[in-house]
Design a protein around this motif. Structure first.
Motif, short mmCIF file in Angstrom:
data_model
loop_
_atom_site.label_atom_id
_atom_site.label_comp_id
_atom_site.label_asym_id
_atom_site.label_seq_id
_atom_site.Cartn_x
_atom_site.Cartn_y
_atom_site.Cartn_z
N VAL A 197 0.86 -3.76 4.54
CA VAL A 197 -0.17 -3.76 5.57
C VAL A 197 -0.60 -5.20 5.82
N ALA A 212 -6.85 -3.07 8.01
CA ALA A 212 -5.49 -2.79 8.45
C ALA A 212 -5.31 -3.23 9.90
N ARG A 217 -8.18 1.93 4.02
CA ARG A 217 -8.08 0.52 4.44
C ARG A 217 -8.42 0.40 5.91
N ASN A 218 -7.95 1.36 6.68
CA ASN A 218 -8.23 1.35 8.11
C ASN A 218 -9.72 1.48 8.35
N LEU A 246 0.00 0.90 11.45
CA LEU A 246 -0.78 0.11 10.51
C LEU A 246 0.03 -0.45 9.35
N MET A 247 1.22 0.07 9.16
CA MET A 247 1.97 -0.35 7.98
C MET A 247 3.45 -0.42 8.29
N LEU A 302 -4.25 4.43 2.83
CA LEU A 302 -4.07 3.72 4.09
C LEU A 302 -5.23 4.02 5.04
N GLU A 341 0.83 -1.20 0.00
CA GLU A 341 0.00 0.00 0.00
C GLU A 341 0.86 1.25 0.00
#
Lengths: 306, 422, 277
Positions: B318, B113, B107-108, B144-145, B104, B98
């Protein structure tokens, strides 16, 4: 014939029907269903009725795509069908060795469109391409263009490529049809003093009317469904100058994720294609009837005179 | 056989098929509970793919009974609908590539995530990366990543010899740039090469340019839909693009050739400058080993709000929150393996420089300078197409392309853009 | 000028015009092959110059590194299976529709004929979501099934025409000899259909081999791509290595042209018969 087992015919026909229903009929119906919804392919489907259709008709890009495809069809009727007809006529006059000409001209028909698109993309390349290089060599530098990047020339450039590919196809169809023209009619016209050119247009062409009508039908219905060449060469660019319905709806479904909207556009395109086909077929039928009536009249007149 | 038998058999078969199909069409159970670690990304090129495959083998060797399934999708598809489709389908990926930014956050918001804070603090990812590197990948205090590669997505590359030949210094200000364009055009050289057929190449560059003028905050707000584009500041910013067109700065064929062909103009020395990202370095060394080239960050714009801002992308991986806890653990272990010194070196060898790579002989010094540029920048903006909603980004890039081609005036383009985005 | 001299002049002009046209159609291909023997920079600087030597090195690279061999294999597999399926299914169906009267025949034939007018666009969207759900994407089946389905209407129609022309006595005789339905189909109808099957095979194979849209949408895995999409992927990987690109294109086109030149009569008949319906 009576089947030895009552079920036999069904067993013979079932596999074909099953595969066809699975891969074509069911998706066909489902596409119609999708067109009434708003969906991104994986989330929730929201029923919106005919809203997608309203949006599609109002969508300026969609409108442009239809204008473009109609222009494409009109131009290709000339560069594919007409040129094919002329080529067939020319080849007809060659007594020996016509096979070489026909093979050479027909070859592009067999090629995958991707090959054609890549090859011609290079020919049209503004900085290194053959066309601009040739023009510069010939001293015609002012004629060089960014062929596929200039909104004025892009669509026509693609039409030329299409002609290069398919003129040979139509030439072959017409050549076969022209060969069927009875030589007595041609001889009679020649005795009357008509030149080859006149014979071609006044005698031969009317007789192969059927083949010409089929050719026009193929060119028109096929033209609406174009995709490969446009996608690989310009994918709708520059700025939608070469956008056609299929490239636009592929983008809507597979890039932007608007399955419902894309489906509505697909349905509209289908209606146009089927309608165009039906209209052409109907025109043929009425022309046939008129032609027959006309000929009957002529025959009666001849009888009366004898 | 009599008819009743056949009818019964047909019915049974249909029934079986329906049950089977229904089972197949079952809902999205992300992750699955078999022992397969699924990893999805766009295509990073043959060299990097080889590195990924070797790491997959390494992981499988170290984890008896586990398999790694690498899914390389077509770039364009992955970035648009490929990834969402994968995430929502069966066998959703456990780890996926990602970009930092809006994506991001999305996705959260969608619940894809996983919170890796624990793994980073005391789990498999402890001490793998410098904690500072997680600042951009932390949302609401949750990591998260795991960042992997940071790229400066746009600078102005120039041909050292060609500029010297025409007595031009690498442009530091906007006026410098325009003057350079005039001189080079007059000499029959393309000042700046761009291959903008797919809209992002010049989009990244011009997006950066206008963001300097309106300021990173306004840029962010407009692209996020929180503010309108239809303001005098935006019109002024787009006006500079008009100047680019008037001075013939960019090759005429820009909107007909793609980024590779644009780069080729630079490599063949038909153009003196090229606006593209940091990935040019390794490519240029391969394609045009004799080319002497260097870069400057975007020249200073008149009245700019954020001087010296840098446009950069940080990309990484992620972990899918919907995967089973066991898989999330394994995923963290895999990511830790991704960042071992040996594997980092392998990536460097494959011409991708991870964020945790240390300066060494194999890394070109221009790449090192680019990394410091990114690291030390006070303001970093994201390119529109990876940092923001794709539809808005598309409209934005198209507007930029139209003004660059001289097809639409700055004012019209801005108004049109504002309307499309609303 | 005497009339015979005039005819000769006209004839020469016609030949010249035709030669020019034939060249116009053939030259781009010839140029493409010749350029594949040149180096990249030679193509850029002297596009019209002949290559200095016949150098197949780029061809080798395209075949191996560029994966062209893989793409060709995939195309071959998909095309062969699809054509066999089309031949089998359509001949059986044509046999049923032609030689038997049974309830629902009209409906079934009508549905199948829909395939003759429905454009791809009317169903490929839903087909793609269906295949994604059934996890058929990135498999050979994702192409074989649609290709077969798309080839069935025309094939069935053509073969039915062939079968309709056969006299009923032929079949009655076989029936009297005690042959069951399947034997009549396999031992009597199929052999008689050979020319029809050949025609169907030709145009089905060509459309499967060249199909692009579905291959683009359903196959993302590079190891499974067919020639059209493989070439596209190849071209975007090596977009500026023109000599390599032309080498790849040449590798693909030359065998096709060779096959066409050798079998040109059958192929031309096949393709035009297919379109003339």
């Amino acid at each position: 014939m009576k089947p030895s087992r009552t079920l036999s015919p069904y067993l013979f026909a079932a596999p074909a029907l099953a595969v066809f229903a699975f891969a074509v009929l069911v998706p066909f119906a489902t596409t119609g269903y999708y067109s009434l919804n708003e969906w991104n392919g994986y989330g929730d489907m929201i029923f919106v009725g005919v809203q997608n259709y309203v949006d599609a008709v109002a969508d300026t890009v969609f409108q442009t795509s239809f204008v473009n495809v109609v222009v494409y069809i009109l131009v290709t009727l000339v560069v594919e069908v007409l040129v094919g007809l002329l080529l067939a006529g020319l080849v007809l006059t060659v007594r020996r060795g016509s096979i070489w000409f026909r093979v050479a001209i027909f070859t592009p028909v067999m090629l995958p469109m991707v090959v054609v698109a890549l090859l011609w993309s290079f020919v049209y390349n503004p900085d290194f391409g053959l066309l601009n290089a040739a023009l510069t060599e010939l001293g015609l530098q002012e004629w060089t263009r960014v062929w596929l990047g200039d909104e004025q020339t892009a669509l026509l450039a693609i039409c030329v490529v299409s002609g290069w590919v398919f003129a040979g196809f139509y030439m072959t169809i017409f050549y076969a049809a022209l060969r069927q023209v009875p030589s007595e009619v041609v001889e009679a016209a020649r005795l009357d003093g008509a030149g080859e050119w006149t014979i071609f247009w006044r005698v031969r062409v009317p007789i192969i009317r059927n083949a010409i009508e089929v050719a026009v039908l193929l060119c028109v219905t096929g033209g609406f469904q174009s995709f490969d060449l446009f996608y690989v060469m310009t994918n709708g660019g520059p700025f939608h100058a070469t956008e056609i319905p299929t490239t636009y709806l592929v983008q809507a479904v597979f890039r932007t994720g608007e399955v419902g909207y894309g489906s509505a556009m697909a349905v509209i395109l289908t209606i146009v294609v089927v309608a165009a086909g039906l209209i052409l077929v109907a025109l043929r039928a009425t022309a046939d009837r008129e032609g027959r009536a006309h000929r009957r009249l002529l025959a009666k007149a001849k009888e009366a005179v004898q | 056989m009599n008819r009743k038998w056949i009818a019964a058999a047909a019915l049974a078969l249909t029934g079986a098929m329906t049950v089977g199909l229904a089972g197949c069409a079952g809902g999205s159970s992300g992750g699955g509970d078999d022992k397969t670690l699924r990893i999805a990304m766009g295509s990073p090129g043959e060299a990097q793919i080889a590195v990924w495959e070797s790491i997959a083998e390494e992981f499988e060797a170290a984890n008896e009974g586990w398999k790694v399934d690498l899914n390389f999708q077509d770039d364009d598809m992955y970035q648009t609908i490929g990834l969402p489709n994968l995430l929502n389908g069966r066998n959703a990926p456990d780890i996926y590539f990602e970009w930092v930014g809006n994506r991001l956050l999305q996705r959260n918001a969608d619940g894809f995530a996983a919170d890796l804070t624990e793994q980073v603090e005391s789990g498999a990812l402890a001490d793998v990366l410098d904690p500072e590197l997680y600042t951009t990948t932390t949302v609401d205090d949750k990591i998260l990543m795991v960042p992997h590669i940071a790229d400066v997505s746009n600078v102005i590359w120039y041909n050292v010899d060609m500029l010297a030949e025409h007595d031009i210094d690498p442009p530091e200000t906007w006026e410098d740039l325009l003057k350079a364009c005039d001189t080079l055009s007059a000499a029959g050289v393309v000042p700046i090469a761009s291959g903008n057929k797919d809209f992002w190449a010049a989009g990244n560059w011009l997006g950066h340019l206008v963001s300097r003028v309106v300021g990173a905050d306004a840029y962010d707000e407009a692209l996020s839909g929180e503010a309108s584009f239809d303001t005098p500041e935006w019109k002024q910013a787009f006006g500079y693009i008009e100047e680019l067109h008037e001075h013939g700065c960019v090759n005429e064929s820009a909107n007909a050739i793609d980024d590779n062909e644009g780069a080729q103009l630079f490599f063949q020395e038909k153009a003196a400058m090229h606006a593209i990202g940091s990935w040019l370095v390794s490519w240029a060394i391969d394609e045009a080993p004799d080319l002497t080239f260097d870069f400057v960050n975007l020249p200073a714009m008149p009245d700019e709000v954020d001087a010296d801002s840098v446009e950069g992308v940080i990309t990484g991986h992620v972990v899918n929150a919907k995967s089973s806890p066991e898989k999330i653990e394994k995923a963290a272990e895999f990511l830790a393996m991704l960042h071992t010194p040996e594997n980092t070196e392998k990536f460097v060898g494959a011409e991708a420089v991870p964020v945790d790579a240390t300066v060494s002989e194999i890394i070109d010094e221009r790449t090192v300078r680019l990394n410091s540029l990114l690291g030390e920048a006070a303001v970093v903006i994201s390119p529109a197409d990876t940092g923001y909603d794709l539809e808005v980004a598309d409209a934005f890039y198209r507007a930029l392309a139209e003004v660059m081609a001289g097809r639409t005036s700055a004012d019209e383009a801005v108004t049109q853009l504002a309307q499309q985005v609303e | 000028m005497s009339s015979s001299a005039r005819t000769r002049l006209v004839r020469t002009l016609v030949l010249a015009a035709l030669a020019l046209m034939a060249l116009a159609f053939f030259i781009p291909l010839v140029w493409m092959v010749l350029s594949s023997f040149k180096s990249n920079s030679a193509i850029f600087s002297t596009p019209f110059a002949l290559p200095t030597s016949i150098d197949f090195s780029q061809w080798a690279i395209a075949w191996d590194v560029g994966n062209i061999s893989r793409y060709a294999l995939n195309s071959a597999i998909v095309t062969t299976v699809s054509v066999i399926a089309i031949l089998g299914l359509s001949s059986a169906a044509a046999f049923a529709f032609s030689r038997y009267r049974f309830r629902g025949a009209g409906l079934m034939l009508g549905l199948l004929s829909l395939g003759l007018i429905l454009p791809l666009q009317s169903y490929f969207i839903a087909q793609s979501t269906m295949f994604t759900r059934l996890e058929l994407t990135d498999t050979y089946w994702a192409l074989i099934i649609p290709y077969t389905a798309m080839g069935l209407p025309l094939a069935t129609y053509l073969l039915k025409v062939y079968l309709d022309a056969l006299p009923e006595e032929l079949f009655e005789a076989a029936r009297i000899d005690g042959a069951g339905d399947f034997r009549i189909y396999a031992m009597l109808a199929l052999p008689l259909l050979k020319p029809g099957l050949a025609t169907v095979a030709v145009f089905s194979a060509l459309s499967c081999w060249n199909e692009f849209l579905l291959a683009l949408l359903y196959i993302q895995d590079d190891a499974l791509k067919t020639i059209p999409t493989g070439l596209l992927a190849f071209s975007s990987r090596y977009v500026t290595d023109y000599s390599l690109l032309f080498a790849a294109l040449s590798i693909i086109t030359l065998p096709m042209i060779a096959v066409y030149v050798v079998f040109n009569r059958q192929i031309t008949e096949g393709i035009t018969a297919g379109s003339l319906k």
